[in-house]
Design an enzyme around this catalytic site. Structure first.
Site, PDB file in Angstrom:
ATOM      1  N   HIS A 126      54.845  31.599  55.777  1.00  0.00           N
ATOM      2  CA  HIS A 126      53.718  30.762  55.345  1.00  0.00           C
ATOM      3  C   HIS A 126      54.208  29.450  54.744  1.00  0.00           C
ATOM      4  O   HIS A 126      53.724  28.369  55.101  1.00  0.00           O
ATOM      5  CB  HIS A 126      52.870  31.525  54.326  1.00  0.00           C
ATOM      6  CG  HIS A 126      51.891  30.673  53.589  1.00  0.00           C
ATOM      7  ND1 HIS A 126      50.777  30.115  54.193  1.00  0.00           N
ATOM      8  CD2 HIS A 126      51.863  30.265  52.287  1.00  0.00           C
ATOM      9  CE1 HIS A 126      50.108  29.404  53.293  1.00  0.00           C
ATOM     10  NE2 HIS A 126      50.734  29.475  52.139  1.00  0.00           N
ATOM     11  N   HIS A 154      63.034  18.567  46.351  1.00  0.00           N
ATOM     12  CA  HIS A 154      62.134  17.791  45.504  1.00  0.00           C
ATOM     13  C   HIS A 154      61.684  16.494  46.155  1.00  0.00           C
ATOM     14  O   HIS A 154      60.483  16.175  46.108  1.00  0.00           O
ATOM     15  CB  HIS A 154      62.748  17.505  44.138  1.00  0.00           C
ATOM     16  CG  HIS A 154      61.752  16.918  43.197  1.00  0.00           C
ATOM     17  ND1 HIS A 154      60.755  17.650  42.609  1.00  0.00           N
ATOM     18  CD2 HIS A 154      61.556  15.645  42.774  1.00  0.00           C
ATOM     19  CE1 HIS A 154      59.988  16.877  41.867  1.00  0.00           C
ATOM     20  NE2 HIS A 154      60.455  15.644  41.955  1.00  0.00           N
ATOM     21  N   TYR A 187      57.531  14.252  47.682  1.00  0.00           N
ATOM     22  CA  TYR A 187      57.096  12.870  47.841  1.00  0.00           C
ATOM     23  C   TYR A 187      57.032  12.468  49.309  1.00  0.00           C
ATOM     24  O   TYR A 187      56.258  11.579  49.672  1.00  0.00           O
ATOM     25  CB  TYR A 187      58.018  11.945  47.047  1.00  0.00           C
ATOM     26  CG  TYR A 187      58.086  12.344  45.605  1.00  0.00           C
ATOM     27  CD1 TYR A 187      56.973  12.217  44.783  1.00  0.00           C
ATOM     28  CD2 TYR A 187      59.232  12.909  45.050  1.00  0.00           C
ATOM     29  CE1 TYR A 187      57.004  12.615  43.461  1.00  0.00           C
ATOM     30  CE2 TYR A 187      59.275  13.309  43.731  1.00  0.00           C
ATOM     31  CZ  TYR A 187      58.159  13.168  42.951  1.00  0.00           C
ATOM     32  OH  TYR A 187      58.186  13.577  41.639  1.00  0.00           O
ATOM     33  N   SER A 240      64.295  16.359  64.350  1.00  0.00           N
ATOM     34  CA  SER A 240      63.061  15.682  64.752  1.00  0.00           C
ATOM     35  C   SER A 240      62.613  14.675  63.694  1.00  0.00           C
ATOM     36  O   SER A 240      62.253  13.528  64.014  1.00  0.00           O
ATOM     37  CB  SER A 240      61.966  16.720  64.992  1.00  0.00           C
ATOM     38  OG  SER A 240      60.714  16.112  65.192  1.00  0.00           O
ATOM     39  N   SER A 241      62.653  15.073  62.429  1.00  0.00           N
ATOM     40  CA  SER A 241      62.222  14.179  61.350  1.00  0.00           C
ATOM     41  C   SER A 241      63.160  12.984  61.198  1.00  0.00           C
ATOM     42  O   SER A 241      62.716  11.860  60.925  1.00  0.00           O
ATOM     43  CB  SER A 241      62.132  14.948  60.030  1.00  0.00           C
ATOM     44  OG  SER A 241      61.169  15.967  60.107  1.00  0.00           O
ATOM     45  N   ARG A 255      55.899  35.815  40.704  1.00  0.00           N
ATOM     46  CA  ARG A 255      55.533  35.477  42.079  1.00  0.00           C
ATOM     47  C   ARG A 255      56.303  36.364  43.049  1.00  0.00           C
ATOM     48  O   ARG A 255      57.293  37.007  42.676  1.00  0.00           O
ATOM     49  CB  ARG A 255      55.835  34.006  42.363  1.00  0.00           C
ATOM     50  CG  ARG A 255      57.284  33.637  42.125  1.00  0.00           C
ATOM     51  CD  ARG A 255      57.517  32.164  42.120  1.00  0.00           C
ATOM     52  NE  ARG A 255      57.363  31.560  43.427  1.00  0.00           N
ATOM     53  CZ  ARG A 255      57.838  30.352  43.756  1.00  0.00           C
ATOM     54  NH1 ARG A 255      58.488  29.622  42.840  1.00  0.00           N
ATOM     55  NH2 ARG A 255      57.667  29.860  44.957  1.00  0.00           N
ATOM     56  N   LYS A 287      49.148   4.247  39.927  1.00  0.00           N
ATOM     57  CA  LYS A 287      48.408   4.387  41.171  1.00  0.00           C
ATOM     58  C   LYS A 287      47.030   4.992  40.918  1.00  0.00           C
ATOM     59  O   LYS A 287      46.017   4.526  41.468  1.00  0.00           O
ATOM     60  CB  LYS A 287      49.205   5.256  42.155  1.00  0.00           C
ATOM     61  CG  LYS A 287      50.556   4.683  42.543  1.00  0.00           C
ATOM     62  CD  LYS A 287      51.224   5.492  43.605  1.00  0.00           C
ATOM     63  CE  LYS A 287      50.546   5.327  44.929  1.00  0.00           C
ATOM     64  NZ  LYS A 287      50.616   3.967  45.468  1.00  0.00           N
ATOM     65  N   GLU A 342      61.124  16.182  49.120  1.00  0.00           N
ATOM     66  CA  GLU A 342      60.165  16.629  50.121  1.00  0.00           C
ATOM     67  C   GLU A 342      58.734  16.575  49.578  1.00  0.00           C
ATOM     68  O   GLU A 342      57.784  16.338  50.342  1.00  0.00           O
ATOM     69  CB  GLU A 342      60.511  18.057  50.562  1.00  0.00           C
ATOM     70  CG  GLU A 342      59.554  18.680  51.547  1.00  0.00           C
ATOM     71  CD  GLU A 342      59.605  18.034  52.915  1.00  0.00           C
ATOM     72  OE1 GLU A 342      58.757  18.369  53.757  1.00  0.00           O
ATOM     73  OE2 GLU A 342      60.485  17.191  53.147  1.00  0.00           O
ATOM     74  N   SER A 400      45.473   4.350  49.017  1.00  0.00           N
ATOM     75  CA  SER A 400      45.565   2.995  48.462  1.00  0.00           C
ATOM     76  C   SER A 400      44.975   1.970  49.417  1.00  0.00           C
ATOM     77  O   SER A 400      44.220   1.072  49.018  1.00  0.00           O
ATOM     78  CB  SER A 400      47.024   2.655  48.163  1.00  0.00           C
ATOM     79  OG  SER A 400      47.596   3.581  47.265  1.00  0.00           O
ATOM     80  N   ASP A 407      54.115  -0.791  70.819  1.00  0.00           N
ATOM     81  CA  ASP A 407      54.660   0.560  70.659  1.00  0.00           C
ATOM     82  C   ASP A 407      55.801   0.512  69.656  1.00  0.00           C
ATOM     83  O   ASP A 407      56.218  -0.572  69.215  1.00  0.00           O
ATOM     84  CB  ASP A 407      55.171   1.101  72.004  1.00  0.00           C
ATOM     85  CG  ASP A 407      55.109   2.613  72.080  1.00  0.00           C
ATOM     86  OD1 ASP A 407      55.255   3.271  71.021  1.00  0.00           O
ATOM     87  OD2 ASP A 407      54.901   3.158  73.177  1.00  0.00           O
ATOM     88  N   THR A 426      53.056   7.093  38.857  1.00  0.00           N
ATOM     89  CA  THR A 426      51.936   7.863  39.402  1.00  0.00           C
ATOM     90  C   THR A 426      50.640   7.504  38.686  1.00  0.00           C
ATOM     91  O   THR A 426      49.581   7.363  39.320  1.00  0.00           O
ATOM     92  CB  THR A 426      52.210   9.365  39.271  1.00  0.00           C
ATOM     93  OG1 THR A 426      53.476   9.674  39.869  1.00  0.00           O
ATOM     94  CG2 THR A 426      51.131  10.173  39.947  1.00  0.00           C
ATOM     95  N   TRP A 470      60.953  30.425  51.151  1.00  0.00           N
ATOM     96  CA  TRP A 470      61.244  29.152  51.808  1.00  0.00           C
ATOM     97  C   TRP A 470      62.431  28.434  51.185  1.00  0.00           C
ATOM     98  O   TRP A 470      62.905  27.431  51.731  1.00  0.00           O
ATOM     99  CB  TRP A 470      60.006  28.256  51.786  1.00  0.00           C
ATOM    100  CG  TRP A 470      59.773  27.499  50.518  1.00  0.00           C
ATOM    101  CD1 TRP A 470      59.274  27.997  49.365  1.00  0.00           C
ATOM    102  CD2 TRP A 470      60.016  26.115  50.290  1.00  0.00           C
ATOM    103  NE1 TRP A 470      59.195  27.014  48.412  1.00  0.00           N
ATOM    104  CE2 TRP A 470      59.635  25.833  48.953  1.00  0.00           C
ATOM    105  CE3 TRP A 470      60.510  25.064  51.078  1.00  0.00           C
ATOM    106  CZ2 TRP A 470      59.742  24.570  48.393  1.00  0.00           C
ATOM    107  CZ3 TRP A 470      60.612  23.794  50.511  1.00  0.00           C
ATOM    108  CH2 TRP A 470      60.234  23.565  49.188  1.00  0.00           C
ATOM    109  N   HIS A 521      65.576  19.807  37.982  1.00  0.00           N
ATOM    110  CA  HIS A 521      64.536  20.383  37.121  1.00  0.00           C
ATOM    111  C   HIS A 521      63.958  21.663  37.735  1.00  0.00           C
ATOM    112  O   HIS A 521      63.178  22.354  37.086  1.00  0.00           O
ATOM    113  CB  HIS A 521      63.444  19.356  36.805  1.00  0.00           C
ATOM    114  CG  HIS A 521      62.580  18.971  37.973  1.00  0.00           C
ATOM    115  ND1 HIS A 521      62.024  17.730  38.082  1.00  0.00           N
ATOM    116  CD2 HIS A 521      62.169  19.641  39.059  1.00  0.00           C
ATOM    117  CE1 HIS A 521      61.304  17.657  39.186  1.00  0.00           C
ATOM    118  NE2 HIS A 521      61.379  18.811  39.795  1.00  0.00           N
ATOM    119  N   HIS A 522      64.350  21.967  38.974  1.00  0.00           N
ATOM    120  CA  HIS A 522      64.007  23.259  39.567  1.00  0.00           C
ATOM    121  C   HIS A 522      65.020  24.335  39.178  1.00  0.00           C
ATOM    122  O   HIS A 522      64.851  25.492  39.564  1.00  0.00           O
ATOM    123  CB  HIS A 522      63.986  23.157  41.094  1.00  0.00           C
ATOM    124  CG  HIS A 522      62.931  22.229  41.621  1.00  0.00           C
ATOM    125  ND1 HIS A 522      61.647  22.631  41.901  1.00  0.00           N
ATOM    126  CD2 HIS A 522      62.977  20.899  41.922  1.00  0.00           C
ATOM    127  CE1 HIS A 522      60.943  21.609  42.354  1.00  0.00           C
ATOM    128  NE2 HIS A 522      61.722  20.541  42.371  1.00  0.00           N
TER     129      HIS A 522
END
Length: 515
Positions: A62, A239, A243, A155-156, A438, A318, A241, A254, A92, A315, A125, A289-290
């Site tokens: 998931h 992390h 953003y 790909s990315s 969890r 914004k 990821e 925006s 293009d 943040t 994950w 921080h993780h």
């Protein structure tokens, strides 16, 4: 048949963007089905419909599918491919063949991730060793999952290189830097983040594959390795990821707010550009921080806690800029795009506030690996980024199709979505503060009633996904054409910050539709 082959071998950026979106939407419904299965499993405190080990397989697939195969293909591949050339006023992307290759790499990558679910991979994950090692996960499902991420990462990277080359080469030729749409800035910063972070993830999972299959000891303490090293490598990607997935939504919201406000000045434009740039810089140096629970020394913990809290400043710039610009928009309650932007702000702000709570090393050690963390990243990932997808579809749908979406159905969809989202995820904060771990599907029966509310919210959220598909289908069949709308033959870049304006039927969507 010729029409089918023209789609399979297309190099057109619009068709490739649609292919990305179709792959992403299909994967999104697979991930949605897995999430419903998780909530059904948790609907009873003791009775489980699937074995514990299979439950771990489901939560692993998931998370991977929703992040790498739904949000990234739709937000980055889909909208990025379709909109970047139009907003740059070019035909293009610079590298169309590389663009097509990056899209089709997602097909074998999707097959591998589904194969891993069928065979079984219960690492989560995050793939932490030793759980993801040869002893913790002996079957081949984990290897297939790691290979799948390699293909998705390639790909990315291809897409990011293409976006960066296209945007930079067009500056000063078709559009000036100071008139660049905020959507383009967001995709530029997103691509830079992916180029910086994805090779680190690729190195980590490659070393993990070597540990699993070739008896190396990069993360095995018996051979002199360090399992914490993998956490550093993973979260250096993991992390940013966050953003990567939220910056495109930031740019779209925006851009829409600037155009909806009908402002002739540049209020908020430069502040938002530098806020996104600050988020990219700060977000790249707070990965640890993780990892407060690994036994980090005090000075290092203070550094990562402080920098994480500082991210709230750009943040906040914004968020308050969006609110200021929306304050000048008329007809708020009858305008679905404005409702969704307000919903996006509320949902993302809740996720951001809980992120500030977790940025404290002391509180994080208490709440780490509890449901509180799950609630936090779902409000940012699942709700913030998903709201960005819905906002983008509503706003740019007439450009792609030429038909408008039903305003009444969109309003019903918004109300049901907000009820379902918050009913599903807000109670999970309470579980975390009570210490429920969890990835564990057994819990004390005193939490049954509130868990039932969360399960009900997940079902409502699932219904809203199918409702949105119906809204899209209804738009195709209604033939509510937008007055004055022409396809790309009449696209002219003008107006504020490279926007393209169309006069449309006020009864359908808006008086002036602006991308």
């Amino acid at each position: 048949m010729n029409y089918l082959f023209s789609w399979l071998f297309t190099l057109d950026h619009k068709r490739i963007g649609i292919l990305y979106s179709l792959i992403g939407v299909w994967s999104g419904f697979v991930g949605l089905g897995l999430s419903i299965l998780i909530r059904i499993q948790l609907s009873d405190p003791y009775y489980n419909i699937i074995p514990f080990e299979v439950y771990n397989y489901v939560i692993t697939a998931h998370g991977i599918i929703m992040i790498f195969f739904f949000l990234m293909p739709v937000l980055i591949g889909g909208f990025g491919n379709y909109l970047i050339p139009i907003l740059l006023n070019i035909n293009d992307l610079n590298l169309p063949r590389l663009n097509a290759l990056s899209a089709w790499l997602l097909v074998p990558s999707s097959v591998l991730v589904l194969s891993s679910l069928w065979i079984g991979s219960g690492t989560g994950w995050t793939f932490y060793p030793p759980l993801s090692g040869a002893l913790g996960s002996p079957n081949v499902g984990t290897d297939l999952l790691l290979f799948s991420l390699h293909l998705a990462g390639i790909s990315s990277i291809f897409s990011s290189l293409n976006f960066i080359c296209t945007i930079i080469s067009s500056w000063g030729v078709t559009i000036s830097i100071k008139h660049t749409s905020l959507v383009l800035w967001s995709y530029l910063f997103t691509s830079i983040l992916l180029i910086l972070s994805l090779p680190v993830l690729a190195a980590g999972i490659t070393m993990l594959l070597f540990d699993r299959n070739f008896n190396s000891s990069f993360f095995d303490p018996v051979g002199g390795g360090d399992p914490v090293l993998f956490q550093h490598l993973f979260w250096f990607f993991g992390h940013p990821e966050v953003y990567v997935l939220i910056l495109p939504a930031f740019g779209m919201v925006s851009h829409i707010c600037i155009n909806l406000s009908n402002s002739n000045d540049s209020f908020g434009y430069y502040g938002m550009v530098f806020a996104m740039f600050s988020i990219v810089c700060l977000g790249s140096v707070v990965w640890a921080h993780h990892m407060f629970s690994i036994g980090m020394d005090v000075k290092t913990s203070i550094f990562f806690s402080s920098v994480t809290m500082i991210i709230a400043v750009p943040t906040g710039i914004k968020v308050f800029s969006w609110l200021y610009m929306l304050s000048s928009v008329n007809g708020k309650l009858s305008n679905p795009i404005v409702l969704w932007i307000y919903g996006f702000i509320v949902l993302f702000t809740i996720g951001g506030v809980t992120g500030i709570v977790l940025s404290s090393s002391v509180l994080d050690c208490l709440l780490h690996d509890t449901w509180f963390v799950v609630a936090h990243f779902h409000y940012v990932f699942s709700l913030g980024s998903y709201s960005g997808v819905i906002i983008s579809v509503i706003w740019w749908w007439p450009l792609v199709v030429g038909n408008s979406l039903s305003v009444s159905l969109l309003n019903v969809h918004f109300v049901l979505s907000m009820i379902g989202f918050n009913l599903c995820f807000f109670p999970i904060h309470y579980f975390g503060m009570c210490g429920l771990p969890r990835r564990v599907c057994l819990y004390d029966d005193s939490f049954y009633w509130i868990n039932s509310l969360s399960t009900l919210g997940s079902f409502i959220s699932g219904i809203t996904s199918f409702l949105f598909i119906y809204i899209v289908w209804e738009s195709f069949n209604s033939r509510r054409l937008i007055l004055g709308f022409w396809l790309e033959s009449s696209v002219v870049v003008n107006g504020l910050y490279g926007s393209i304006k169309y006069h449309v039927d006020y009864n359908n969507v808006f008086r002036v539709f602006t991308i």
